[in-house]
Design a protein around this motif. Structure first.
Motif, PDB file in Angstrom:
ATOM      1  N   HIS A  68      -9.300  20.997  -8.878  1.00 53.44           N
ATOM      2  CA  HIS A  68      -8.376  20.213  -8.060  1.00 53.44           C
ATOM      3  C   HIS A  68      -9.037  19.026  -7.372  1.00 53.44           C
ATOM      4  O   HIS A  68      -8.420  17.983  -7.192  1.00 53.44           O
TER       5      HIS A  68
ATOM      6  N   LEU B 128      -4.142  15.903 -11.298  1.00 55.38           N
ATOM      7  CA  LEU B 128      -3.364  17.006 -10.743  1.00 55.38           C
ATOM      8  C   LEU B 128      -1.900  16.635 -10.948  1.00 55.38           C
ATOM      9  O   LEU B 128      -1.410  15.673 -10.359  1.00 55.38           O
TER      10      LEU B 128
ATOM     11  N   SER C 176      -5.004  19.587 -14.392  1.00 56.43           N
ATOM     12  CA  SER C 176      -4.866  20.678 -13.445  1.00 56.43           C
ATOM     13  C   SER C 176      -3.445  20.752 -12.901  1.00 56.43           C
ATOM     14  O   SER C 176      -2.758  19.737 -12.770  1.00 56.43           O
ATOM     15  N   SER C 177      -3.018  21.968 -12.571  1.00 57.86           N
ATOM     16  CA  SER C 177      -1.720  22.206 -11.946  1.00 57.86           C
ATOM     17  C   SER C 177      -1.953  22.616 -10.504  1.00 57.86           C
ATOM     18  O   SER C 177      -2.852  23.406 -10.218  1.00 57.86           O
ATOM     19  N   PRO C 178      -1.165  22.108  -9.551  1.00 51.92           N
ATOM     20  CA  PRO C 178      -1.371  22.480  -8.149  1.00 51.92           C
ATOM     21  C   PRO C 178      -1.095  23.957  -7.897  1.00 51.92           C
ATOM     22  O   PRO C 178      -0.521  24.661  -8.728  1.00 51.92           O
TER      23      PRO C 178
ATOM     24  N   GLU D 279      -3.970  18.709  -2.157  1.00 55.07           N
ATOM     25  CA  GLU D 279      -3.136  18.614  -3.352  1.00 55.07           C
ATOM     26  C   GLU D 279      -1.944  17.690  -3.128  1.00 55.07           C
ATOM     27  O   GLU D 279      -1.589  16.898  -4.013  1.00 55.07           O
TER      28      GLU D 279
ATOM     29  N   LYS E 266      -3.068  14.128  -3.332  1.00 53.10           N
ATOM     30  CA  LYS E 266      -3.464  13.703  -4.677  1.00 53.10           C
ATOM     31  C   LYS E 266      -2.254  13.506  -5.583  1.00 53.10           C
ATOM     32  O   LYS E 266      -2.170  12.506  -6.312  1.00 53.10           O
ATOM     33  N   VAL E 267      -1.309  14.442  -5.559  1.00 49.13           N
ATOM     34  CA  VAL E 267      -0.133  14.331  -6.438  1.00 49.13           C
ATOM     35  C   VAL E 267       0.701  13.111  -6.065  1.00 49.13           C
ATOM     36  O   VAL E 267       1.181  12.373  -6.936  1.00 49.13           O
TER      37      VAL E 267
END
Length: 363
Positions: free
Chosen positions: A114, A121, A140-142, A244, A247-248
């Protein structure tokens, strides 16, 4: 490509893996071969297996077919286009780069990557474009807590411009794995049919020292903690949601304050949201945005007793949002309540959606 891409599911025997197999069986089938792989108890395989994949001695059902589960080894990734990891951080950190080295794109549902600036992400409803920028070959997935609110926040941010967030989470025990669920059920069996909860320490005495993966009893209780201790009293889960979300949404300086609370719910997280925006907001416009956001259901009629609860949201794919109000003292802020199944959109579904984005590149 003339053939449909091959998918490997690492961690198929785990709790998230089980949900993932159901989701793969329910969604439009974009895959050719699907290989099911059990995660080892440690990052490396047992010595006697060497570097060769062996049958794990069991089968699981996906797309209506019984598929043999393989033990994890490097050559299991040969010919794989997308490798989806539903495993602990340390397993993903070791094996995802090895899958990439064998030619696969790795989609990781753990938190191992992450913070890596070279690993996007991705939440497909918010930043699907980011999946193509993957210098390390990993996407990557949160985490499940972030995924409870991020689609709604992304839609509101696109309209109003997000300036600050305050979140309080009510996290289900299944995010601590099968051990967390077992701990809650065991504790409930000890307190059911009693008058416990009326005196100081009575629940703790009944439950005893075996509180499972939690620092306090969760039956008849709430525990204001998830994760490990970080600086200045924050927990790792609180910092993870903060990082997260930033970032997303592509907002690296967004002020975010999170308080994580564990509650006696098996599956489905809930989150209260105080979101402050750049401009004045209206409830009608906010409801319109939420109601039309992909993957979100607006359930917001308190006069009729209609608002989201974990008991109703569990087992469903969308995020459920209600209690939408403008803040009493700030015309630029909204208050709302969201629920989302932490094993579906909060884990398996988002990872499956990312894998489908990668598969679409190969058409």
């Amino acid at each position: 490509m003339t053939a449909r891409p091959t998918l490997a599911v690492v961690g198929a025997t785990g709790s998230v893996g089980a949900v993932l197999l159901r989701i793969l069986s329910q969604r439009a089938d974009v895959w050719g071969d699907i290989r099911l792989i059990a995660a080892p108890p440690s990052p490396r395989p047992r010595a006697r297996w060497g570097e060769s994949a062996r049958p794990g001695g069991r089968t699981l059902t996906v797309r209506g077919e019984e598929v043999e589960v393989l033990d994890l080894a490097e050559d299991v990734f040969d010919g794989v286009d997308v490798a989806l990891f539903a495993v602990p951080d340390e397993v993903a950190a070791h094996w995802a780069p090895l899958a990439v080295a064998r030619g696969a794109v790795a989609v990781d549902d753990s938190g191992a990557f992450h913070a890596d600036p070279d690993v996007p992400l991705v939440v497909p409803e918010v930043n699907a474009h980011a999946v193509r920028r993957r210098p390390r070959g990993i996407v990557s997935s949160p985490g499940s807590t972030t995924l409870t609110t991020i689609v709604t926040l992304g839609a509101l941010h696109a309209e109003f411009g997000l300036r600050a967030l305050v979140l309080s989470t009510y996290q289900a025990v299944s995010s601590a794995g099968q051990e967390g669920v077992a701990a809650l059920r065991r504790q409930l069996s000890l307190v059911a049919g009693t008058e416990l909860g009326a005196g100081p320490g009575d629940v703790r005495r009944a439950v005893g020292e075996d509180t499972g993966p939690f620092p306090e009893p969760v039956a008849l209780n709430v525990v204001p903690w998830a994760g490990s201790l970080c600086e200045e009293g924050w927990s790792s889960e609180e910092m993870r949601v903060r990082d997260e979300t930033r970032k997303v949404l592509g907002l690296p300086r967004l002020p975010v304050a999170v308080t994580c609370v564990r509650v006696p719910v098996v599956t489905t997280h809930s989150v209260t949201v105080h979101a402050r925006f750049e401009n004045e907001v209206t409830v009608d416009k906010a409801r319109e945005i939420i109601a039309t956001a992909p993957g979100v259901v607006l359930c917001d009629d308190p006069a009729a007793g209609e608002f989201p609860t974990p008991a109703d949201a569990v087992g469903t794919d969308p995020t459920w949002v209600g209690r939408v109000r403008r803040a009493l003292d700030d015309p630029t802020a909204l208050e709302l309540f969201a629920c989302g199944d932490n094993l579906r959109k909060g884990a398996a579904l988002n990872a499956a959606q990312i894998a489908e984005l990668v598969a679409a590149e190969k058409e």
